[in-house]
Design a protein around this motif. Structure first.
Motif, PDB file in Angstrom:
ATOM      1  N   SER A  94       0.629  -1.351   0.341  1.00 41.53           N
ATOM      2  CA  SER A  94       0.040  -0.229   0.142  1.00 41.53           C
ATOM      3  C   SER A  94       0.855   0.912   0.064  1.00 41.53           C
ATOM      4  O   SER A  94       0.396   1.886  -0.722  1.00 41.53           O
ATOM      5  N   THR A  95       2.167   1.152   1.245  1.00 41.48           N
ATOM      6  CA  THR A  95       2.594   2.653   1.063  1.00 41.48           C
ATOM      7  C   THR A  95       3.883   2.001   1.405  1.00 41.48           C
ATOM      8  O   THR A  95       4.217   0.937   1.911  1.00 41.48           O
ATOM      9  N   TRP A  96       4.394   2.520   0.211  1.00 41.77           N
ATOM     10  CA  TRP A  96       6.094   1.818  -0.154  1.00 41.77           C
ATOM     11  C   TRP A  96       6.887   1.731   0.962  1.00 41.77           C
ATOM     12  O   TRP A  96       7.267   2.904   1.430  1.00 41.77           O
ATOM     13  N   PRO A  97       7.732   1.280   1.763  1.00 41.89           N
ATOM     14  CA  PRO A  97       8.043  -0.029   1.359  1.00 41.89           C
ATOM     15  C   PRO A  97       7.293  -1.178   1.777  1.00 41.89           C
ATOM     16  O   PRO A  97       7.830  -2.665   2.011  1.00 41.89           O
ATOM     17  N   TRP A  98       6.423  -1.090   2.435  1.00 41.50           N
ATOM     18  CA  TRP A  98       5.634  -2.038   2.910  1.00 41.50           C
ATOM     19  C   TRP A  98       4.203  -2.886   2.770  1.00 41.50           C
ATOM     20  O   TRP A  98       3.818  -2.646   2.221  1.00 41.50           O
ATOM     21  N   ALA A  99       4.746  -4.013   3.177  1.00 39.32           N
ATOM     22  CA  ALA A  99       3.638  -5.260   1.897  1.00 39.32           C
ATOM     23  C   ALA A  99       3.233  -6.347   3.128  1.00 39.32           C
ATOM     24  O   ALA A  99       3.620  -6.600   4.630  1.00 39.32           O
ATOM     25  N   HIS A 100       2.062  -6.211   2.680  1.00 35.23           N
ATOM     26  CA  HIS A 100       0.619  -6.785   4.411  1.00 35.23           C
ATOM     27  C   HIS A 100       0.596  -8.380   3.544  1.00 35.23           C
ATOM     28  O   HIS A 100       0.933  -8.523   1.808  1.00 35.23           O
ATOM     29  N   ASN A 101       1.028  -9.334   4.394  1.00 32.25           N
ATOM     30  CA  ASN A 101       1.147 -10.805   4.509  1.00 32.25           C
ATOM     31  C   ASN A 101      -0.519 -11.660   3.249  1.00 32.25           C
ATOM     32  O   ASN A 101      -0.710 -12.993   3.255  1.00 32.25           O
ATOM     33  N   GLY A 102      -1.420 -10.223   3.995  1.00 32.58           N
ATOM     34  CA  GLY A 102      -2.674 -10.940   3.899  1.00 32.58           C
ATOM     35  C   GLY A 102      -3.245 -11.749   5.106  1.00 32.58           C
ATOM     36  O   GLY A 102      -4.821 -12.157   5.311  1.00 32.58           O
ATOM     37  N   ARG A 103      -2.280 -12.022   6.151  1.00 35.68           N
ATOM     38  CA  ARG A 103      -3.025 -12.681   7.509  1.00 35.68           C
ATOM     39  C   ARG A 103      -2.365 -11.252   8.275  1.00 35.68           C
ATOM     40  O   ARG A 103      -3.491 -10.505   9.383  1.00 35.68           O
ATOM     41  N   ASN A 104      -1.113 -11.693   9.321  1.00 38.42           N
ATOM     42  CA  ASN A 104      -0.773 -10.267  10.761  1.00 38.42           C
ATOM     43  C   ASN A 104       0.341  -9.934  10.743  1.00 38.42           C
ATOM     44  O   ASN A 104       0.411  -9.699  11.516  1.00 38.42           O
ATOM     45  N   THR A 105       1.040  -9.923   9.588  1.00 43.31           N
ATOM     46  CA  THR A 105       2.173  -9.372   9.490  1.00 43.31           C
ATOM     47  C   THR A 105       2.598  -8.121   8.310  1.00 43.31           C
ATOM     48  O   THR A 105       1.774  -8.628   7.026  1.00 43.31           O
ATOM     49  N   VAL A 106       3.193  -6.912   8.772  1.00 44.38           N
ATOM     50  CA  VAL A 106       3.239  -6.026   7.841  1.00 44.38           C
ATOM     51  C   VAL A 106       4.539  -6.093   7.474  1.00 44.38           C
ATOM     52  O   VAL A 106       5.085  -6.170   8.967  1.00 44.38           O
ATOM     53  N   THR A 107       5.493  -6.128   6.752  1.00 46.61           N
ATOM     54  CA  THR A 107       6.997  -6.183   6.256  1.00 46.61           C
ATOM     55  C   THR A 107       6.914  -5.186   5.797  1.00 46.61           C
ATOM     56  O   THR A 107       7.089  -4.241   4.538  1.00 46.61           O
ATOM     57  N   ASN A 108       8.918  -4.475   6.193  1.00 45.18           N
ATOM     58  CA  ASN A 108       8.907  -3.643   5.202  1.00 45.18           C
ATOM     59  C   ASN A 108      10.429  -4.451   4.622  1.00 45.18           C
ATOM     60  O   ASN A 108      11.547  -5.116   5.008  1.00 45.18           O
ATOM     61  N   LEU A 109       9.756  -3.723   3.463  1.00 45.37           N
ATOM     62  CA  LEU A 109      11.134  -4.894   2.205  1.00 45.37           C
ATOM     63  C   LEU A 109      11.741  -4.188   1.932  1.00 45.37           C
ATOM     64  O   LEU A 109      13.142  -4.600   0.823  1.00 45.37           O
ATOM     65  N   VAL A 110      12.073  -2.977   2.578  1.00 40.94           N
ATOM     66  CA  VAL A 110      14.038  -2.802   2.327  1.00 40.94           C
ATOM     67  C   VAL A 110      14.787  -3.129   3.740  1.00 40.94           C
ATOM     68  O   VAL A 110      16.184  -3.895   3.471  1.00 40.94           O
ATOM     69  N   THR A 111      14.027  -3.043   4.868  1.00 37.63           N
ATOM     70  CA  THR A 111      14.812  -2.942   6.080  1.00 37.63           C
ATOM     71  C   THR A 111      14.667  -4.625   6.363  1.00 37.63           C
ATOM     72  O   THR A 111      15.236  -5.063   7.973  1.00 37.63           O
ATOM     73  N   GLY A 112      13.362  -5.044   6.144  1.00 32.05           N
ATOM     74  CA  GLY A 112      12.796  -6.505   7.094  1.00 32.05           C
ATOM     75  C   GLY A 112      12.209  -5.932   8.017  1.00 32.05           C
ATOM     76  O   GLY A 112      12.315  -7.354   8.827  1.00 32.05           O
TER      77      GLY A 112
END
Length: 342
Positions: free
Chosen positions: A174-192
């Motif tokens: 939704s907002t770079w670089p954050w990605a949601h797995n459709g369950r319960n975790t949002v991950t920063n794809l740059v920093t982890g």
């Protein structure tokens, strides 16, 4: 669409019109904002598309560039993003010796000049329809181009200078670089960095770095609703509308189906954030307010979607649709709505 004001009445500062053609160009359409008053326009369906900067304050335009003659048999611009120095787009490109197009990334300076090829966009084998460039969102992040399927899936990056695309991860961005797995975790794809979204109410949530959207299970004869709340379940709002299984755009704007009563027989739309059906609901989380997007002109060209979503320079995309009666496009620039960074 019951009990919802029109978007142009709620946010009049975000609306303006642009011409469909100029005396020295072919038919063009808006694609992104280059600044608060400059609009990137292009002919997306020609053999050699042109890119134009249109200044809506003065009504003047200037040619930024033309796709090179050697580029391909045709070059259809399907999605675009803009930084303060570069324009990047995904094009469906067909060569004379091939029967199906391939997706390519191209770039040019925002002030115009040299247009160059960057990389191929390989379709995600796990996502059907992966050869449609309108399925993707893309952004310029520093010296990298990043892109993803807006239905969820793989996320890639490649240097602006070109090279081989690298897989970064997957999820609903939704907002770079954050990605949601459709369950319960949002991950920063740059920093982890990972953030929990375990306390979110509702069905099938989609989350950004701080905010989530989810559906509400409804019985027959009840109105469809959407839940908007923080990742920890706080600041919960119930919004009339149909959930499209998309997160808030830039953690702020929601695009929903019109609210309907379950059992009326109308189906839930499958529209994605890249395209909107007429009669969509726009929700501004900052103001906790919804409005109906109902294009008035409405005689769009046969086969074209009524409302399309372009790129942007800042915190929101532009929406646009054809007004054939007035030979122009109506544009809504979400970045012009007050409250950015709320």
């Amino acid at each position: 669409m019951p009990d919802l004001p029109a978007a142009e009445d709620v946010w009049p500062e975000a609306f303006f019109s642009v011409p469909r053609w100029f005396s020295d160009t072919r038919d063009v359409r808006p694609l992104a904002m280059l600044s608060k008053h400059e609009v990137l326009m292009a002919d997306p369906n020609e053999h050699r598309p042109i890119l134009v900067n249109y200044d809506r304050r003065t009504g003047r335009h200037k040619l930024l560039g033309t796709i090179p003659e050697s580029a391909a048999h045709y070059h259809r611009i399907e999605n675009v993003t803009v930084s303060d120095s570069q324009i990047v787009w995904i094009a469906a490109v067909r060569h004379p010796d091939r029967t199906s197009p391939e997706l390519q990334l191209w770039t040019m300076p925002i002030t115009g000049g040299h247009i160059r090829f960057v990389a191929l966009v390989a379709p995600d084998p796990d996502r059907p329809g992966g050869r449609d460039g309108r399925m993707y969102r893309l952004e310029i992040a520093g010296d990298q181009i990043v892109w993803w399927d807006d239905r969820g899936g793989s996320v890639y990056r490649v240097p602006l200078t070109g090279g081989t695309p690298a897989l970064m991860g997957s999820g609903h961005v939704s907002t770079w670089p954050w990605a949601h797995n459709g369950r319960n975790t949002v991950t920063n794809l740059v920093t982890g960095e990972k953030r929990s979204a375990e306390k979110v109410d509702g069905t099938d949530p989609r989350c950004g770095p701080d905010w989530c959207v989810s559906g509400v299970a409804r019985a027959a004869d009840q109105l469809t609703e959407v839940i908007v709340q923080r990742r920890d379940g706080s600041r919960r709002s119930i919004v009339p509308g149909g959930f499209r299984r998309n997160p808030l755009f830039h953690d702020r704007f929601g695009f929903f189906d019109p609210p309907k009563v379950i059992g009326e027989g109308s189906s839930i739309s499958t529209a994605r954030v890249g395209t909107l059906e007429s009669g969509s609901v726009i929700y501004d989380r900052c103001a906790d307010r919804s409005a109906a997007l109902r294009p008035k002109a409405g005689k769009p060209a046969e086969g074209e979607l009524t409302v399309q979503v372009g790129g942007s320079l800042s915190d929101g995309p532009l929406l646009f649709w054809r007004d054939d009666a007035r030979k122009q496009y109506t544009v809504m620039d979400l970045a012009a709505i007050p409250g950015q960074g709320c």
